[in-house]
Design a protein around this motif. Structure first.
Motif, PDB file in Angstrom:
ATOM      1  N   GLY A 123       0.812  -1.209   0.000  1.00  0.00           N
ATOM      2  CA  GLY A 123       0.000   0.000   0.000  1.00  0.00           C
ATOM      3  C   GLY A 123       0.843   1.256   0.000  1.00  0.00           C
ATOM      4  N   HIS A 124       2.007   1.172   0.655  1.00  0.00           N
ATOM      5  CA  HIS A 124       2.828   2.369   0.843  1.00  0.00           C
ATOM      6  C   HIS A 124       3.543   2.782  -0.433  1.00  0.00           C
ATOM      7  CE1 HIS A 124       5.008   5.305   3.171  1.00  0.00           C
ATOM      8  NE2 HIS A 124       6.153   4.841   2.722  1.00  0.00           N
ATOM      9  N   THR A 125       4.110   1.830  -1.145  1.00  0.00           N
ATOM     10  CA  THR A 125       4.778   2.150  -2.398  1.00  0.00           C
ATOM     11  C   THR A 125       4.190   1.283  -3.493  1.00  0.00           C
ATOM     12  OG1 THR A 125       6.786   2.565  -1.184  1.00  0.00           O
ATOM     13  CG2 THR A 125       6.992   2.415  -3.554  1.00  0.00           C
ATOM     14  N   ALA A 126       3.095   1.745  -4.043  1.00  0.00           N
ATOM     15  CA  ALA A 126       2.487   1.001  -5.143  1.00  0.00           C
ATOM     16  C   ALA A 126       3.418   1.094  -6.334  1.00  0.00           C
ATOM     17  CB  ALA A 126       1.136   1.597  -5.471  1.00  0.00           C
ATOM     18  N   VAL A 127       3.682  -0.053  -6.941  1.00  0.00           N
ATOM     19  CA  VAL A 127       4.618  -0.058  -8.072  1.00  0.00           C
ATOM     20  C   VAL A 127       3.960   0.556  -9.306  1.00  0.00           C
ATOM     21  CG1 VAL A 127       6.009  -1.510  -9.560  1.00  0.00           C
ATOM     22  CG2 VAL A 127       5.819  -2.042  -7.150  1.00  0.00           C
ATOM     23  N   ASP A 128       2.688   0.238  -9.479  1.00  0.00           N
ATOM     24  CA  ASP A 128       1.967   0.825 -10.602  1.00  0.00           C
ATOM     25  C   ASP A 128       0.840   1.699 -10.042  1.00  0.00           C
ATOM     26  OD1 ASP A 128       3.055  -0.517 -13.078  1.00  0.00           O
ATOM     27  OD2 ASP A 128       2.672  -2.216 -11.772  1.00  0.00           O
ATOM     28  N   GLY A 129      -0.112   1.974 -10.866  1.00  0.00           N
ATOM     29  CA  GLY A 129      -1.257   2.732 -10.380  1.00  0.00           C
ATOM     30  C   GLY A 129      -1.020   4.220 -10.485  1.00  0.00           C
ATOM     31  N   ASP A 130      -2.020   4.969 -10.095  1.00  0.00           N
ATOM     32  CA  ASP A 130      -1.974   6.401 -10.334  1.00  0.00           C
ATOM     33  C   ASP A 130      -1.118   7.138  -9.319  1.00  0.00           C
ATOM     34  OD1 ASP A 130      -3.636   5.952 -12.420  1.00  0.00           O
ATOM     35  OD2 ASP A 130      -5.460   6.242 -11.232  1.00  0.00           O
ATOM     36  N   GLY A 131      -1.240   6.782  -8.077  1.00  0.00           N
ATOM     37  CA  GLY A 131      -0.531   7.534  -7.054  1.00  0.00           C
ATOM     38  C   GLY A 131       0.668   6.775  -6.551  1.00  0.00           C
ATOM     39  N   LEU A 132       1.316   7.322  -5.539  1.00  0.00           N
ATOM     40  CA  LEU A 132       2.473   6.658  -4.977  1.00  0.00           C
ATOM     41  C   LEU A 132       2.017   5.548  -4.035  1.00  0.00           C
ATOM     42  CD1 LEU A 132       5.562   6.903  -4.960  1.00  0.00           C
ATOM     43  CD2 LEU A 132       5.355   8.204  -2.861  1.00  0.00           C
ATOM     44  N   SER A 133       0.856   5.701  -3.439  1.00  0.00           N
ATOM     45  CA  SER A 133       0.453   4.695  -2.462  1.00  0.00           C
ATOM     46  C   SER A 133      -1.020   4.373  -2.592  1.00  0.00           C
ATOM     47  CB  SER A 133       0.739   5.189  -1.046  1.00  0.00           C
ATOM     48  OG  SER A 133      -0.006   6.342  -0.774  1.00  0.00           O
ATOM     49  N   ARG A 134      -1.378   3.187  -2.075  1.00  0.00           N
ATOM     50  CA  ARG A 134      -2.784   2.812  -2.006  1.00  0.00           C
ATOM     51  C   ARG A 134      -3.157   2.825  -0.536  1.00  0.00           C
ATOM     52  NH1 ARG A 134      -1.981  -2.278  -5.383  1.00  0.00           N
ATOM     53  NH2 ARG A 134       0.011  -1.321  -5.840  1.00  0.00           N
ATOM     54  N   PRO A 135      -3.715   3.948  -0.085  1.00  0.00           N
ATOM     55  CA  PRO A 135      -3.893   4.161   1.357  1.00  0.00           C
ATOM     56  C   PRO A 135      -4.687   3.064   2.034  1.00  0.00           C
ATOM     57  CG  PRO A 135      -5.045   5.843   0.061  1.00  0.00           C
ATOM     58  CD  PRO A 135      -4.216   5.048  -0.873  1.00  0.00           C
ATOM     59  N   ASP A 136      -5.622   2.433   1.317  1.00  0.00           N
ATOM     60  CA  ASP A 136      -6.425   1.440   1.993  1.00  0.00           C
ATOM     61  C   ASP A 136      -5.580   0.252   2.450  1.00  0.00           C
ATOM     62  OD1 ASP A 136      -9.008   0.722   2.943  1.00  0.00           O
ATOM     63  OD2 ASP A 136      -8.932  -0.934   1.517  1.00  0.00           O
ATOM     64  N   LEU A 137      -4.674  -0.212   1.574  1.00  0.00           N
ATOM     65  CA  LEU A 137      -3.813  -1.338   1.959  1.00  0.00           C
ATOM     66  C   LEU A 137      -2.898  -0.938   3.107  1.00  0.00           C
ATOM     67  CD1 LEU A 137      -2.481  -3.379  -1.071  1.00  0.00           C
ATOM     68  CD2 LEU A 137      -4.109  -4.051   0.689  1.00  0.00           C
ATOM     69  N   ALA A 138      -2.364   0.280   3.048  1.00  0.00           N
ATOM     70  CA  ALA A 138      -1.485   0.741   4.124  1.00  0.00           C
ATOM     71  C   ALA A 138      -2.256   0.763   5.448  1.00  0.00           C
ATOM     72  CB  ALA A 138      -0.926   2.127   3.799  1.00  0.00           C
ATOM     73  N   ARG A 139      -3.489   1.260   5.391  1.00  0.00           N
ATOM     74  CA  ARG A 139      -4.307   1.314   6.601  1.00  0.00           C
ATOM     75  C   ARG A 139      -4.593  -0.099   7.121  1.00  0.00           C
ATOM     76  NH1 ARG A 139      -9.703   1.114   7.734  1.00  0.00           N
ATOM     77  NH2 ARG A 139     -10.341   1.025   5.556  1.00  0.00           N
ATOM     78  N   ARG A 140      -4.896  -1.025   6.186  1.00  0.00           N
ATOM     79  CA  ARG A 140      -5.149  -2.409   6.597  1.00  0.00           C
ATOM     80  C   ARG A 140      -3.921  -2.996   7.266  1.00  0.00           C
ATOM     81  NH1 ARG A 140     -10.619  -3.575   6.390  1.00  0.00           N
ATOM     82  NH2 ARG A 140     -11.466  -2.560   4.534  1.00  0.00           N
ATOM     83  N   GLY A 141      -2.747  -2.683   6.712  1.00  0.00           N
ATOM     84  CA  GLY A 141      -1.499  -3.184   7.293  1.00  0.00           C
ATOM     85  C   GLY A 141      -1.330  -2.697   8.719  1.00  0.00           C
ATOM     86  N   ILE A 142      -1.617  -1.419   8.933  1.00  0.00           N
ATOM     87  CA  ILE A 142      -1.478  -0.867  10.286  1.00  0.00           C
ATOM     88  C   ILE A 142      -2.537  -1.465  11.216  1.00  0.00           C
ATOM     89  CG2 ILE A 142      -1.725   1.249  11.645  1.00  0.00           C
ATOM     90  CD1 ILE A 142      -0.219   2.693   9.416  1.00  0.00           C
ATOM     91  N   ASP A 143      -3.765  -1.621  10.716  1.00  0.00           N
ATOM     92  CA  ASP A 143      -4.809  -2.262  11.530  1.00  0.00           C
ATOM     93  C   ASP A 143      -4.380  -3.666  11.965  1.00  0.00           C
ATOM     94  OD1 ASP A 143      -6.387  -0.069  11.260  1.00  0.00           O
ATOM     95  OD2 ASP A 143      -7.794  -0.949   9.821  1.00  0.00           O
ATOM     96  N   LEU A 144      -3.813  -4.420  10.994  1.00  0.00           N
ATOM     97  CA  LEU A 144      -3.370  -5.787  11.312  1.00  0.00           C
ATOM     98  C   LEU A 144      -2.250  -5.762  12.341  1.00  0.00           C
ATOM     99  CD1 LEU A 144      -3.343  -7.416   7.745  1.00  0.00           C
ATOM    100  CD2 LEU A 144      -4.727  -8.177   9.689  1.00  0.00           C
ATOM    101  N   ALA A 145      -1.321  -4.823  12.173  1.00  0.00           N
ATOM    102  CA  ALA A 145      -0.203  -4.742  13.119  1.00  0.00           C
ATOM    103  C   ALA A 145      -0.711  -4.387  14.512  1.00  0.00           C
ATOM    104  CB  ALA A 145       0.822  -3.714  12.641  1.00  0.00           C
ATOM    105  N   ARG A 146      -1.684  -3.481  14.584  1.00  0.00           N
ATOM    106  CA  ARG A 146      -2.270  -3.130  15.897  1.00  0.00           C
ATOM    107  C   ARG A 146      -2.959  -4.339  16.522  1.00  0.00           C
ATOM    108  NH1 ARG A 146      -2.304   2.315  16.909  1.00  0.00           N
ATOM    109  NH2 ARG A 146      -2.544   3.724  15.137  1.00  0.00           N
TER     110      ARG A 146
END
Lengths: 115, 410
Positions: free
Chosen positions: B194-217
């Motif tokens: 989520g943090h460094t999307a290789v493709d796609g429009d933006g640099l990151s996909r915030p939803d995946l990054a948020r899911r990652g943090i939720d899982l870590a919590r």
């Protein structure tokens, strides 16, 4: 509970270079493994070398093609096996990790419907 | 009014989906003894919630309501002989569940999803599907694969779980450190995807990054004694804290140029508090200092520097030395060289750039060489290296950044 086949894969070229000492140690290791896991072991055996293998494929016309050699050519070949019984995959893997396989490794597969 | 109610209820259900899904599914899976059946029952419970909550109001404990409804349905379906025959016995035996109280089975669910007998990409997909409650379509979009491909990956993984007898339980103590590591690797992968999307429009996909943090919590909550879990959560929080300043007006901003007043001080404080514990390790779980703990410590040094000039590069270099010694990888070697360039100068760093075939098409190797060359004043060679990096990146934001570097000072 289910039964699992533990296939032992070894590099035959390495065995060919053995002066007999590795083989002797390996036998002792298998005896020790069998003693430690006797209650889980349901069968097992050592296979003769892959040069003794014969493969049979159906020819699609009701007949068979019999050829000399193993079914699939790989660097490591199956040299022996155990059938073990375990409560689940974790228990099966814990046992399989102890199987001596000095020049390769093992593959673990469940028997269908618990064997 | 009715529309507003519908909207409020839909919101309450959505909220319960994002906060309770894992607990509800984990408890239901124990009763259903089958992941597919459990998923069906949980989805059914959420659908029922939409109707019942509008009639009877949102229950005081939505998670308990959903678990009760889902487990009841699982028991009902299990009793039907056809279901029992159709499915292989899979998870733990059904246990009596006292009314209204359910043990927290989320760890069982996570350890099953992240079992080392599953391919890592399958572990990631299963975790997002079963623990986070994402649909196959959503996971497919996040990883830029076809939905059918993702669906097949998930189905294969579930089949391997049931056919090989991957257990639905917390691993034995002697297996635990290794198994926790596998789970943390998956959580880290979810976040970095989520943090460094290789493709796609933006640099990151915030939803995946948020899911990652939720899982870590969640893992931190479920495994409070695991130092490496604290390390991973700290790493993600300290990385996420810089997120808002990484891209400005669609342009990538290097840490050197980031507006540090935009760093999230709440996340930084939370992350910094975890670092000492992560670095201390805990003998009771048989762990020494872990990889994520060291990476978190590096992120902490950055977070603690008020300005780029205040960065303690000696400390960072020392931490990279630890990483490289214990977990050598060409990427770590490359990052260490960057730290070295601020301690011993860009010339010394250039001489130690990793020469690893694994990095041959890694854009950050070329861009790092370019930055170092630029700093030594070899601008023409630097431009050529930026061109090389540009050829290897597929991220449009990074490409735009490299393009600006190429024309810089021209």
């Amino acid at each position: 509970m289910g039964k699992y086949l533990v296939m032992i894969y070894d590099d035959e070229a390495k065995w060919a270079a053995d002066d007999g000492s590795v083989m002797e140690q390996n036998h002792k290791n298998h005896q020790a493994f069998a003693e430690a896991n006797g209650s889980a072991i349901r069968g097992g055996g050592q296979l003769d070398g892959s040069e003794t293998a014969t493969s049979i494929r159906a020819d699609g016309n009701g007949g068979y093609v019999v050829t000399d050699g193993v079914f699939a050519e790989t660097k490591e070949v199956m040299g022996g096996y155990y059938i073990i019984e375990a409560a689940d995959l974790d228990e099966a893997l814990a046992i399989a990790k102890q199987v001596p396989s000095p020049t390769g490794g093992v593959e673990v597969r469940p028997l269908v419907n618990g064997g | 009014m009715a529309d507003l109610d519908t909207q409020e209820i839909a919101q309450a259900v959505a909220e319960a989906h994002s906060t309770e899904w894992a607990s509800v599914l984990a408890a239901t899976a124990r009763v259903a003894a089958d992941l597919d059946l459990a998923e069906d029952c949980v989805q059914d419970a959420y659908a029922k919630a939409l109707v019942h909550w509008r009639e009877q109001g949102v229950p005081r404990k939505p998670g308990a309501w959903l678990t009760t409804v889902a487990t009841r349905r699982a028991l009902e379906l299990r009793r039907r002989a056809d279901v029992a025959r159709r499915k292989l016995p899979l998870l733990v035996p059904v246990e009596d569940v006292p009314d209204g109280t359910f043990p927290d089975d989320r760890l069982r669910l996570v350890f099953t999803c992240c079992h080392p007998a599953l391919a890592q990409e399958a572990q990631v997909a299963l975790t997002l599907r079963l623990v986070c409650g994402l649909s196959s379509a959503e996971i497919a979009r996040a990883f830029l694969v076809k939905e059918a491909t993702m669906q097949a990956r998930i189905t294969r993984a579930k089949q391997k779980i049931s056919r090989t007898g991957i257990p639905y339980r917390i691993p034995r103590a002697d297996e635990l450190p290794e198994r926790i590591e596998a789970v943390l690797d998956v959580v880290h992968l979810v976040y970095t995807a989520g943090h460094t999307a290789v493709d796609g429009d933006g640099l990151s996909r915030p939803d995946l990054a948020r899911r990652g943090i939720d899982l870590a919590r969640m893992m931190r909550m479920l495994l409070p004694d695991s130092a490496e879990t604290a390390g991973l959560l700290a790493l993600l929080l300290l990385t996420q804290a810089r997120e808002a300043s990484r891209v400005e007006a669609g342009r990538l901003v290097l840490m050197e140029d980031q507006d540090r007043s935009r760093w999230d001080q709440g996340l930084i404080a939370e992350g910094l508090e975890l670092v000492p514990e992560a670095l201390a390790g805990r003998p009771d779980v048989g762990a020494t200092v872990g990889r994520f703990a060291v990476m978190a410590a590096i992120a902490a040094v950055h977070a603690e520097a008020g300005r780029w000039e205040d960065t303690d590069w000696g400390e960072i270099l020392g931490l990279y030395d630890v990483l490289l010694a214990r977990w050598p990888s060409p990427v770590v070697a490359l990052n260490r060289v960057v730290a070295l360039s601020y301690v011993a100068g860009p010339d010394a760093a250039l001489r130690q750039l990793p020469d690893d075939p694994a990095l041959a098409t890694y854009p950050y190797l070329a861009s790092t060489r370019a930055e170092l060359l630029w700093r030594t004043g070899r601008t023409e060679e630097a431009r050529a290296a930026y061109e090389e990096a540009l050829a290897f990146t597929s991220n449009p934001v990074e490409a735009e950044f490299l393009q600006r570097r190429i024309t810089r000072g021209a």
